[in-house]
Design an enzyme around this catalytic site. Structure first.
Site, mmCIF file in Angstrom:
data_model
loop_
_atom_site.group_PDB
_atom_site.id
_atom_site.type_symbol
_atom_site.label_atom_id
_atom_site.label_comp_id
_atom_site.label_asym_id
_atom_site.label_seq_id
_atom_site.Cartn_x
_atom_site.Cartn_y
_atom_site.Cartn_z
ATOM 1 N N GLU A 40 21.611 -16.248 68.118
ATOM 2 C CA GLU A 40 22.404 -15.293 68.523
ATOM 3 C C GLU A 40 23.708 -15.250 68.219
ATOM 4 O O GLU A 40 24.450 -14.259 68.022
ATOM 5 C CB GLU A 40 21.924 -15.018 70.228
ATOM 6 C CG GLU A 40 20.844 -14.612 70.586
ATOM 7 C CD GLU A 40 20.397 -13.320 69.733
ATOM 8 O OE1 GLU A 40 21.206 -12.331 69.488
ATOM 9 O OE2 GLU A 40 19.056 -12.870 69.861
ATOM 10 N N TYR A 123 26.665 -9.223 75.493
ATOM 11 C CA TYR A 123 25.687 -9.261 74.572
ATOM 12 C C TYR A 123 24.689 -10.549 74.607
ATOM 13 O O TYR A 123 23.472 -10.448 74.784
ATOM 14 C CB TYR A 123 25.872 -8.768 73.215
ATOM 15 C CG TYR A 123 24.946 -8.971 72.336
ATOM 16 C CD1 TYR A 123 23.530 -8.337 72.350
ATOM 17 C CD2 TYR A 123 24.683 -10.179 71.379
ATOM 18 C CE1 TYR A 123 22.448 -8.631 71.473
ATOM 19 C CE2 TYR A 123 23.575 -10.433 70.762
ATOM 20 C CZ TYR A 123 22.531 -9.569 70.679
ATOM 21 O OH TYR A 123 21.347 -9.880 70.117
ATOM 22 N N ASP A 141 23.863 -4.352 71.649
ATOM 23 C CA ASP A 141 24.615 -4.599 70.621
ATOM 24 C C ASP A 141 25.069 -3.362 69.901
ATOM 25 O O ASP A 141 24.628 -2.276 70.426
ATOM 26 C CB ASP A 141 24.097 -5.532 69.671
ATOM 27 C CG ASP A 141 23.002 -5.366 69.050
ATOM 28 O OD1 ASP A 141 22.327 -4.181 69.377
ATOM 29 O OD2 ASP A 141 22.252 -5.937 68.256
#
Length: 377
Positions: A40, A123, A141
């Site tokens: 991520e 996020y 996102d």
DNA sequence: AAAACGGGGAT
DNA sequence: ATCCCAGTTTT
């Protein structure tokens, strides 16, 4: 069809579509929270295809929280070389060290704890909690905002913080019971594969039937997004200085700011803007810079090449000159002692030091493609 | 709220 | 040439 039915339809169809169509990505082959976290962070502002080889190398080199926590920062930056946004790598290691010390090496599973980690914002916190722990948290996102703005015909500027908050609320309501991880990934997968920025593939979209943006014929104008300012140009002279042994003079950038702690060729901003190679002007600017910054003298220079490096806020327009050192005008009889941030290196030394891509390109051109291994093709 | 912070791929 | 991307931190 009312609003509630439109949401229900979206959640059900998107989840089913994802489970049929998800890509086989390296970080989807386990639920290891550390791997999910690494992926991520790498995926922030960076495409999947770019991230895949970095992800493999990174988890191979740093397989666990403890391994990354204990690694020298230099090695972590080297593993990140070419990915950009290097504060991601430094923040990641800082956060991993906190996980090691405060949480015994186990990535926490509560919103407050995950969100408080360095480099983890709204996020990424939602992505880790939902994908690794299947917690019903939104992960909004750019892809998700595009999909939601089209399906629900939301015309607020997605660059505004208030819009992101609206989207997070909506995205949370949409999460099907017990399927947060798959649903959130499905939302992003749809944005990446079907509901693309340009020429969206509406004909293959699993939720086309109730897409308000498509029904109104405005899918191509969404999401609404204020244009960013163009980067300001900055003309710079770069010195590729070699010694009798063929080594190259490099320096490490400061602890903070742009490209912090990465290595580079010495360079300085050109006083005026000029377009043609001008060795005399370059020599004067670079000699002044090197006298002040490194305490060394620069001899004659010769133009080598141009290079460009575009950041989101600055455009470096680089004129690269080769040259060698001469006795310092200030201390003509002293040996050329270098400050600690400067170093002479040979191609082999590049395996330890992380350089921004633009300097890798210059060094590759200079060495004629052998020796230096950039991460790029 | 705006700016700082990299790099590459798609069109 | 232009836009955009699986954002976060600092100001």
């Amino acid at each position: 069809m009312n609003n509630s039915e439109q949401k229900q339809y979206f959640s059900t169809e998107l989840l089913a579509w994802y489970r049929r169509n998800k890509r086989d990505l390296p970080w989807r082959r386990s639920r290891n929270p550390y791997y999910i976290w690494i992926s991520e962070i790498m995926l922030q502002q960076t495409r999947v295809d770019t991230v895949i080889p970095y992800f493999h190398r990174f988890v191979d080199k740093f397989p666990t929280v403890d391994a990354l926590a204990d690694a020298p920062e230099e090695e972590v930056l080297k593993a990140w070389e070419g990915l950009g946004y290097y504060s991601r790598a430094r923040n990641l290691q800082s956060a991993v060290r906190e996980v090691k010390e405060r949480y015994g090496g186990v990535v926490p599973d509560t919103k407050d704890e995950v969100f408080s980690l360095k480099g983890v914002g709204p996020y990424t916190a939602g992505a880790i909690l939902s994908i690794a722990y299947n917690k019903p948290e939104p992960a909004v996102d750019g892809n998700v905002m595009r999909v939601l703005s089209r399906y629900f015909l939301i015309e607020e500027d997605i660059m505004k913080g208030s819009t992101r908050v609206t989207m997070e609320k909506l995205a949370q309501e949409l999460i099907p019971e017990g399927a947060a991880g798959d649903f959130n990934q499905g939302l992003m997968e749809l944005g990446a594969l079907v509901c693309t920025p340009k020429s969206p593939g509406c004909l293959t979209c699993p939720v086309l039937a109730h897409c308000a943006g498509r029904a109104a014929g405005v899918e191509d104008t969404l999401p609404v997004k204020k244009k960013a300012k163009p980067p300001r140009p900055e003309q710079r002279y770069v010195a590729l200085i070699t010694d009798a042994a063929g080594r190259v003079l490099v320096r490490q950038r400061p602890q903070e700011g742009l490209l912090a702690r990465l290595w580079e060729l010495p360079h300085t901003e050109a006083p005026g803007l000029l377009t043609l190679p001008d060795a005399a002007a370059a020599q004067e600017a670079l000699a002044g810079h090197l006298a002040e910054d490194a305490g060394v003298g620069l001899g004659q220079v010769a133009w080598l090449m141009q290079a460009e490096h575009v950041f989101s806020h600055i455009r470096w327009e680089l004129e690269v000159y080769t040259g060698g050192l001469v006795p310092s005008p200030l201390r003509p009889d002293e040996p050329q002692l270098l400050p600690s941030q400067y170093r002479w290196i040979s191609p082999d030394d590049m395996e330890q030091l992380a350089f921004p891509n633009v300097f890798l390109r210059i060094l590759n051109a200079y060495y004629g493609q052998q020796a230096i291994i950039a991460h790029k093709k």
